[in-house]
Design an enzyme around this catalytic site. Structure first.
Site, mmCIF file in Angstrom:
data_model
loop_
_atom_site.group_PDB
_atom_site.id
_atom_site.type_symbol
_atom_site.label_atom_id
_atom_site.label_comp_id
_atom_site.label_asym_id
_atom_site.label_seq_id
_atom_site.Cartn_x
_atom_site.Cartn_y
_atom_site.Cartn_z
ATOM 1 N N GLY A 127 0.825 -1.194 0.000
ATOM 2 C CA GLY A 127 0.000 0.000 0.000
ATOM 3 C C GLY A 127 0.858 1.242 0.000
ATOM 4 N N GLY A 132 -7.743 -6.395 4.067
ATOM 5 C CA GLY A 132 -8.780 -7.245 3.497
ATOM 6 C C GLY A 132 -9.978 -6.418 3.079
ATOM 7 C CE1 TYR A 141 2.926 -7.175 -9.078
ATOM 8 C CE2 TYR A 141 0.762 -6.806 -8.118
ATOM 9 C CZ TYR A 141 1.918 -6.312 -8.692
ATOM 10 O OH TYR A 141 2.069 -4.974 -8.888
#
Length: 490
Positions: free
Chosen positions: A42, A122, A266
Site C-alpha cells: 500500500g 482485506g 504477485y
C-alpha cells in the site's frame, strides 16, 4: 489520489499491510520500519498508533510513503510507548482514488472499558448492509472505510473486554480480514476463518524479556531483526501482552482454509515466506511449470520487472533459453512531477521501464509477466520491444487469465474492464499484437505452489476467485448491486 504512474494503473494492487509491536521501547519506531518493508502492499497512505499511560493513545496519519513522514524524529516523538500498531493502504472500500485522511488507518474507538485502535487488511463483503443497520441504530460514521463497521460493532457489544467485543463483532462480519489491534496493554491479531489474507507472528530478542510482533509478511520481521515464530492460523485470535506472552483463541467455527493464491504470484515480496514456502522459489517454480505447459522457440527470456523476474528465471532454466535483462526498471520514478497531459501519460511506461536495445535487437523475445489485467501496459511494452528491433515478441504469463474481480481486499477493475472476461486467449494475443500469448493453467499454478495433483474442483485449497469465479465467501454487497457470480452467470 492517482496511481504513482500509469504503469501501476494496469496492475492488480494489494490494498493494505499491517504491523504491530508490543514490549519494545519506542515501539512505533519498529512499526515504522515494518511498514517500510510492507510498502509494496500500500503506497497511498500510512498510519501509526501508540499508547503510554502518561499520554494515552496517540495516532498519526499521513499520505504518501512511510519514508516521507515516519522518519521524522519530531513526529516519532509524539508516538511513545512499548505498544504500537501501523497500517499502509491503497483504497478499496471507501473513497477509491480520492482518499480522505479520515479513511487512513489505524482507527481508534473509546469504549466503556478503555480505548482500542484497529488496522485491517482485506475487505468486508457485507459492509454496506452492516453500515445501513448501524446507522439506523444511531451509529455515526466518520469515514467511508469498511473497517469502521468493526469499531461500531465492538462499541455495541455487551462483552466485558476488548478482545471479547472484537470476537463478538467479527462474528457479524463476512469477507476477508487480517487484523492487528491494540488496547492499553494488549496487542491483538485475528485472521478470518478462511485465512484469505496473511498474518504472521514474530519474536524480538530484547535481552530481559521478548518483544512480540505481528506482520502481514515475514520480510517485515527481517528488517527489525525479529525471529519468525509461526503464521497466525485461519480463524485464530492471538492476544499478546509484554508480561504474559501469546494466548491463542478460536472464536469461529472451523472451516477449510482458502488462502489467496495471488499472494504467491504477485502481492507478497519475493523474500517473504508463505505457508513455509519461499515466495521466490514458488515464483521460479511457476516459471518452470509455464515453460513445460507453453514452450516456444526463442532466443531470449526477459522478465517484465520486477514481479516477473523469478518466474522468468524459472522459465529460462527449464526451457534452456538464455535469460537476460532486456527491460531495465528505473527505481527512482515517483509521482509525475510535471503536468500529466495526454502525451506525458502515454510516456508513463517509458518513465518506469526502458529497453536494453543492444540485448533485444534481432532476437525472438519471450516476455514473462505476472498477470494481464486491462492489457494496456502489455501493449506498450510490446511496442517498446519491437521499436528496439526485436524479431518476435512472445508473452508468457505467470498466472491464469484474470477474468473475475476480487472482493477480498484487492483493487480489481469491474469485470467488463478485465481483458480475459471478454476475450479468449487467441483474441487477447491478437489484441496485444504479439506473436504468441500463453497463460499458466490453474492446475499448473496449483502444481507450482505444491499441489502435485493440481486444483481439486471439489475442495480447492486456495482462494482463486479472480481466475475461476469460485468465490468462497459470497460478495453480498456486490450481488445486491447487481453483480452476477459465475454460477448465476452460467
Amino acid at each position: 489520489m492517482p496511481p504513482a504512474h500509469p504503469f501501476d494503473d494496469d496492475k492488480l494492487r494489494e490494498e493494505c499491510g499491517v504491523f504491530g509491536v508490543v514490549g519494545a521501547a519506542d515501539a512505533a519506531n519498529f512499526v515504522a520500519l515494518g511498514l517500510h518493508a510492507l510498502q509494496h502492499r500500500g503506497q497511498e497512505a500510512a498510519g501509526i498508533a501508540a499508547y503510554t499511560a502518561e499520554s494515552g493513545f496517540q495516532l498519526a496519519h499521513r499520505f504518501g510513503y512511510v519514508r516521507d513522514s515516519f522518519t521524522n524524529p519530531a513526529l516519532m516523538r509524539t508516538l511513545p510507548g512499548e505498544l504500537s500498531i501501523g497500517h499502509v493502504r491503497y483504497s478499496t472500500a471507501g473513497s477509491k482514488g480520492q482518499t480522505a485522511i479520515r479513511d487512513v488507518q489505524p482507527f481508534f474507538g473509546e469504549f466503556s472499558m478503555g480505548g482500542a485502535a484497529i488496522a485491517h487488511n482485506g475487505n468486508i463483503t457485507n459492509a454496506a448492509a452492516l453500515r445501513r443497520e448501524l446507522i439506523d441504530r444511531g451509529s455515526i460514521f466518520q469515514s467511508s472505510s469498511d473497517t469502521e463497521c468493526i469499531v461500531h460493532l465492538m462499541a455495541r457489544s455487551l462483552q466485558r473486554d476488548v478482545p471479547e467485543r472484537m470476537k463478538d463483532a467479527l462474528r457479524r462480519v463476512e469477507g476477508a480480514y487480517s487484523i492487528v489491534a491494540m488496547t492499553r496493554t494488549k496487542l491483538i491479531g485475528v485472521r478470518d476463518p478462511l485465512g484469505v489474507r496473511p498474518l504472521v507472528l514474530g519474536r524480538l530478542d530484547l535481552g530481559d524479556r521478548p518483544g512480540w510482533v505481528l506482520s502481514s509478511e515475514t520480510c517485515a520481521l527481517d528488517i527489525i531483526g525479529a525471529e519468525f515464530v509461526r503464521e497466525v492460523e485461519p480463524g485464530e485470535m492471538v492476544v499478546i501482552t509484554a508480561g504474559e506472552g501469546v494466548r491463542s483463541f478460536r472464536p469461529f467455527e472451523p472451516r477449510e482454509a482458502r488462502f489467496c493464491i495471488f499472494e504467491h504470484v504477485y502481492f507478497s515480496r519475493p523474500d517473504s515466506s508463505l505457508g513455509g514456502r519461499s515466495v521466490y522459489e514458488t515464483r521460479a517454480a511457476i516459471g518452470v511449470e509455464l515453460a513445460r505447459e507453453a514452450p516456444v522457440e526463442a532466443d531470449l527470456v526477459c522478465p517484465v520487472p520486477d514481479s516477473g523476474t523469478p518466474a522468468a528465471i524459472g522459465f529460462a532454466q527449464e526451457s534452456g533459453i538464455p535469460y537476460g535483462m532486456g527491460i531495465i526498471r528505473n527505481q527512482y520514478v515517483g509521482r509525475t512531477f510535471i503536468e500529466p497531459t495526454e502525451q506525458i501519460r502515454n510516456m508513463g511506461v517509458r518513465l518506469k521501464l526502458n529497453v536494453n536495445r543492444a540485448l533485444i535487437r534481432g532476437k525472438r523475445v519471450v516476455l514473462v509477466d505476472d498477470s494481464v489485467v486491462r492489457g494496456t501496459t502489455s501493449r506498450k511494452i510490446k511496442e517498446m520491444i519491437l521499436d528496439a528491433g526485436a524479431a518476435e515478441v512472445h508473452f508468457r504469463i505467470a498466472s491464469p487469465p484474470t477474468a473475475w474481480p476480487c472482493f477480498y481486499g484487492v483493487d480489481t477493475p469491474r469485470r467488463e474492464k478485465l481483458l480475459a472476461a471478454t476475450m479468449s486467449e487467441d483474441e487477447m494475443r491478437d489484441h496485444l499484437g504479439v506473436d504468441s500469448l500463453r497463460f499458466i493453467t490453474l492446475d499448473g499454478l496449483y502444481r507450482a505452489v505444491g499441489e502435485a495433483g493440481g486444483r481439486d474442483p471439489a475442495r480447492p485449497r486456495y482462494c482463486d476467485a479472480c481466475f475461476s469465479g469460485d468465490y468462497p465467501v459470497a460478495p453480498s454487497d456486490m450481488i445486491e448491486q447487481g453483480f452476477r457470480p459465475r454460477e448465476a452467470a452460467e
